[in-house]
Design a protein around this motif. Structure first.
Motif, PDB file in Angstrom:
ATOM      1  N   VAL A   1      21.242   2.625   7.718  1.00 35.64           N
ATOM      2  CA  VAL A   1      21.760   1.775   8.796  1.00 35.64           C
ATOM      3  C   VAL A   1      23.055   1.144   8.261  1.00 35.64           C
ATOM      4  CG1 VAL A   1      21.238  -0.106  10.401  1.00 35.64           C
ATOM      5  CG2 VAL A   1      19.371   1.274   9.452  1.00 35.64           C
ATOM      6  N   PRO A   2      24.194   1.841   8.449  1.00 35.06           N
ATOM      7  CA  PRO A   2      25.436   1.387   7.815  1.00 35.06           C
ATOM      8  C   PRO A   2      25.890  -0.009   8.243  1.00 35.06           C
ATOM      9  CG  PRO A   2      25.702   3.577   8.746  1.00 35.06           C
ATOM     10  CD  PRO A   2      24.367   3.072   9.183  1.00 35.06           C
ATOM     11  N   ARG A   3      25.676  -0.328   9.504  1.00 32.98           N
ATOM     12  CA  ARG A   3      26.062  -1.651  10.000  1.00 32.98           C
ATOM     13  C   ARG A   3      24.855  -2.236  10.723  1.00 32.98           C
ATOM     14  NH1 ARG A   3      31.550  -1.319  13.052  1.00 32.98           N
ATOM     15  NH2 ARG A   3      31.102  -3.534  13.164  1.00 32.98           N
ATOM     16  N   ILE A   4      24.169  -3.121  10.030  1.00 29.18           N
ATOM     17  CA  ILE A   4      22.922  -3.693  10.530  1.00 29.18           C
ATOM     18  C   ILE A   4      23.089  -4.254  11.944  1.00 29.18           C
ATOM     19  CG2 ILE A   4      21.151  -5.453  10.109  1.00 29.18           C
ATOM     20  CD1 ILE A   4      21.145  -3.225   8.026  1.00 29.18           C
TER      21      ILE A   4
ATOM     22  N   SER B   1      15.792  -5.606   5.521  1.00 30.67           N
ATOM     23  CA  SER B   1      17.043  -5.585   6.274  1.00 30.67           C
ATOM     24  C   SER B   1      18.182  -5.241   5.324  1.00 30.67           C
ATOM     25  CB  SER B   1      17.292  -6.940   6.938  1.00 30.67           C
ATOM     26  OG  SER B   1      18.502  -6.901   7.668  1.00 30.67           O
ATOM     27  N   THR B   2      18.249  -3.982   4.963  1.00 22.38           N
ATOM     28  CA  THR B   2      19.290  -3.485   4.080  1.00 22.38           C
ATOM     29  C   THR B   2      19.862  -2.213   4.686  1.00 22.38           C
ATOM     30  OG1 THR B   2      17.736  -2.157   2.803  1.00 22.38           O
ATOM     31  CG2 THR B   2      18.138  -4.403   2.017  1.00 22.38           C
ATOM     32  N   VAL B   3      20.811  -1.620   4.020  1.00 16.21           N
ATOM     33  CA  VAL B   3      21.429  -0.403   4.535  1.00 16.21           C
ATOM     34  C   VAL B   3      20.438   0.765   4.523  1.00 16.21           C
ATOM     35  CG1 VAL B   3      23.265   1.283   4.128  1.00 16.21           C
ATOM     36  CG2 VAL B   3      23.759  -1.150   3.954  1.00 16.21           C
ATOM     37  N   VAL B   4      19.560   0.845   3.500  1.00 18.02           N
ATOM     38  CA  VAL B   4      18.524   1.881   3.448  1.00 18.02           C
ATOM     39  C   VAL B   4      17.199   1.221   3.809  1.00 18.02           C
ATOM     40  CG1 VAL B   4      17.291   3.525   1.993  1.00 18.02           C
ATOM     41  CG2 VAL B   4      19.773   3.255   1.739  1.00 18.02           C
ATOM     42  N   GLN B   5      16.596   1.706   4.902  1.00 20.94           N
ATOM     43  CA  GLN B   5      15.372   1.095   5.427  1.00 20.94           C
ATOM     44  C   GLN B   5      14.289   2.153   5.619  1.00 20.94           C
ATOM     45  OE1 GLN B   5      16.220  -0.839   9.133  1.00 20.94           O
ATOM     46  NE2 GLN B   5      17.830  -2.125   8.269  1.00 20.94           N
ATOM     47  N   PRO B   6      13.020   1.787   5.385  1.00 22.41           N
ATOM     48  CA  PRO B   6      11.934   2.714   5.682  1.00 22.41           C
ATOM     49  C   PRO B   6      11.599   2.692   7.169  1.00 22.41           C
ATOM     50  CG  PRO B   6      11.042   0.679   4.834  1.00 22.41           C
ATOM     51  CD  PRO B   6      12.545   0.540   4.782  1.00 22.41           C
ATOM     52  N   GLY B   7      11.189   3.836   7.675  1.00 21.00           N
ATOM     53  CA  GLY B   7      10.712   3.915   9.053  1.00 21.00           C
ATOM     54  C   GLY B   7       9.205   3.729   9.074  1.00 21.00           C
ATOM     55  N   PRO B   8       8.592   3.923  10.237  1.00 17.84           N
ATOM     56  CA  PRO B   8       7.131   3.791  10.333  1.00 17.84           C
ATOM     57  C   PRO B   8       6.418   4.875   9.529  1.00 17.84           C
ATOM     58  CG  PRO B   8       8.104   4.381  12.464  1.00 17.84           C
ATOM     59  CD  PRO B   8       9.225   4.236  11.501  1.00 17.84           C
ATOM     60  N   VAL B   9       5.180   4.588   9.171  1.00 19.45           N
ATOM     61  CA  VAL B   9       4.361   5.519   8.385  1.00 19.45           C
ATOM     62  C   VAL B   9       3.611   6.450   9.332  1.00 19.45           C
ATOM     63  CG1 VAL B   9       2.435   5.701   6.762  1.00 19.45           C
ATOM     64  CG2 VAL B   9       4.129   3.873   6.500  1.00 19.45           C
ATOM     65  N   HIS B  10       3.595   7.727   8.960  1.00 19.51           N
ATOM     66  CA  HIS B  10       2.863   8.761   9.691  1.00 19.51           C
ATOM     67  C   HIS B  10       1.900   9.424   8.714  1.00 19.51           C
ATOM     68  CE1 HIS B  10       5.865   8.352  12.880  1.00 19.51           C
ATOM     69  NE2 HIS B  10       6.765   8.368  11.914  1.00 19.51           N
ATOM     70  N   THR B  11       0.919  10.146   9.225  1.00 22.59           N
ATOM     71  CA  THR B  11      -0.061  10.807   8.370  1.00 22.59           C
ATOM     72  C   THR B  11      -0.161  12.287   8.690  1.00 22.59           C
ATOM     73  OG1 THR B  11      -1.875  10.314   9.884  1.00 22.59           O
ATOM     74  CG2 THR B  11      -1.454   8.717   8.125  1.00 22.59           C
ATOM     75  N   GLY B  12      -0.769  13.013   7.779  1.00 28.30           N
ATOM     76  CA  GLY B  12      -1.006  14.437   7.967  1.00 28.30           C
ATOM     77  C   GLY B  12      -1.965  14.932   6.908  1.00 28.30           C
ATOM     78  N   LEU B  13      -2.150  16.236   6.858  1.00 27.46           N
ATOM     79  CA  LEU B  13      -2.991  16.886   5.864  1.00 27.46           C
ATOM     80  C   LEU B  13      -2.150  17.893   5.103  1.00 27.46           C
ATOM     81  CD1 LEU B  13      -6.171  17.619   8.026  1.00 27.46           C
ATOM     82  CD2 LEU B  13      -5.929  15.865   6.246  1.00 27.46           C
ATOM     83  N   THR B  14      -2.367  17.969   3.786  1.00 28.59           N
ATOM     84  CA  THR B  14      -1.607  18.909   2.980  1.00 28.59           C
ATOM     85  C   THR B  14      -2.409  19.348   1.763  1.00 28.59           C
ATOM     86  OG1 THR B  14       0.508  19.312   1.870  1.00 28.59           O
ATOM     87  CG2 THR B  14      -0.461  17.127   1.589  1.00 28.59           C
ATOM     88  N   ALA B  15      -2.160  20.550   1.316  1.00 28.51           N
ATOM     89  CA  ALA B  15      -2.743  21.047   0.069  1.00 28.51           C
ATOM     90  C   ALA B  15      -1.783  20.798  -1.095  1.00 28.51           C
ATOM     91  CB  ALA B  15      -3.041  22.544   0.178  1.00 28.51           C
ATOM     92  N   ASP B  16      -0.503  20.558  -0.775  1.00 26.96           N
ATOM     93  CA  ASP B  16       0.522  20.400  -1.808  1.00 26.96           C
ATOM     94  C   ASP B  16       1.513  19.317  -1.375  1.00 26.96           C
ATOM     95  OD1 ASP B  16       2.653  20.596  -3.571  1.00 26.96           O
ATOM     96  OD2 ASP B  16       2.719  22.787  -3.514  1.00 26.96           O
ATOM     97  N   PRO B  17       1.308  18.060  -1.811  1.00 27.79           N
ATOM     98  CA  PRO B  17       2.191  16.983  -1.350  1.00 27.79           C
ATOM     99  C   PRO B  17       3.654  17.157  -1.767  1.00 27.79           C
ATOM    100  CG  PRO B  17       0.534  16.149  -2.889  1.00 27.79           C
ATOM    101  CD  PRO B  17       0.221  17.570  -2.651  1.00 27.79           C
ATOM    102  N   GLY B  18       3.910  17.776  -2.909  1.00 30.97           N
ATOM    103  CA  GLY B  18       5.297  18.024  -3.316  1.00 30.97           C
ATOM    104  C   GLY B  18       5.997  18.984  -2.376  1.00 30.97           C
ATOM    105  N   ALA B  19       5.313  20.053  -2.010  1.00 30.43           N
ATOM    106  CA  ALA B  19       5.874  21.010  -1.054  1.00 30.43           C
ATOM    107  C   ALA B  19       6.023  20.361   0.314  1.00 30.43           C
ATOM    108  CB  ALA B  19       4.992  22.253  -0.958  1.00 30.43           C
TER     109      ALA B  19
END
Length: 127
Positions: A15-18, A98-116
């Motif tokens: 978010v370059p300009r809050i 409230s910074t230039v880099v902000q996290p969005g909402p959390v989502h979930t899923g299923l995976t066998a390989d979290p790195g991939a």
């Protein structure tokens, strides 16, 4: 079929300009409790950043994204968070700020390989 585990993810938004509220995706955080896994994958599109703010601090945004990657990696790069487990580091990173880099909402899923999964989500939602 391989066993799949629940994972959580959140996008990292720039978010370059809050005050304007304009943003674009520049990374993804992935956490899998079952595997004690937390990682960030980032990609800064400098063209998008400059389009939203021609005077943006590109080096500063890149440093903020690298810092998130460092916290996920743990060790000396994580600073005070180095002693925290993967889940605590993820929860700290997804806390609203409230910074230039902000996290969005959390989502979930299923995976066998979290790195991939982190790589797949970066390609799908960021690049």
């Amino acid at each position: 079929m391989s066993e799949r585990d629940v994972f959580e993810y959140a996008l990292l938004r720039v978010v370059p300009r809050i005050e304007r509220g304009e943003c674009f995706n520049a990374g993804v955080l992935v956490y899998c409790r079952a595997k004690s896994f937390v990682a960030a994958r980032t990609h800064l599109d400098e063209g998008k950043l400059r389009a939203l703010d021609p005077q943006a601090d590109v080096a500063g945004v890149q440093a903020a994204l690298r810092a998130v990657e460092g916290v996920c990696a743990g060790g000396a790069a994580a600073g005070q968070a180095a002693l925290d487990d993967a889940g605590r580091r993820f929860r700290w990173l997804i806390a609203p700020r409230s910074t230039v880099v902000q996290p969005g909402p959390v989502h979930t899923g299923l995976t066998a390989d979290p790195g991939a999964e982190a790589d797949r989500l970066l390609d799908l939602l960021v690049r």
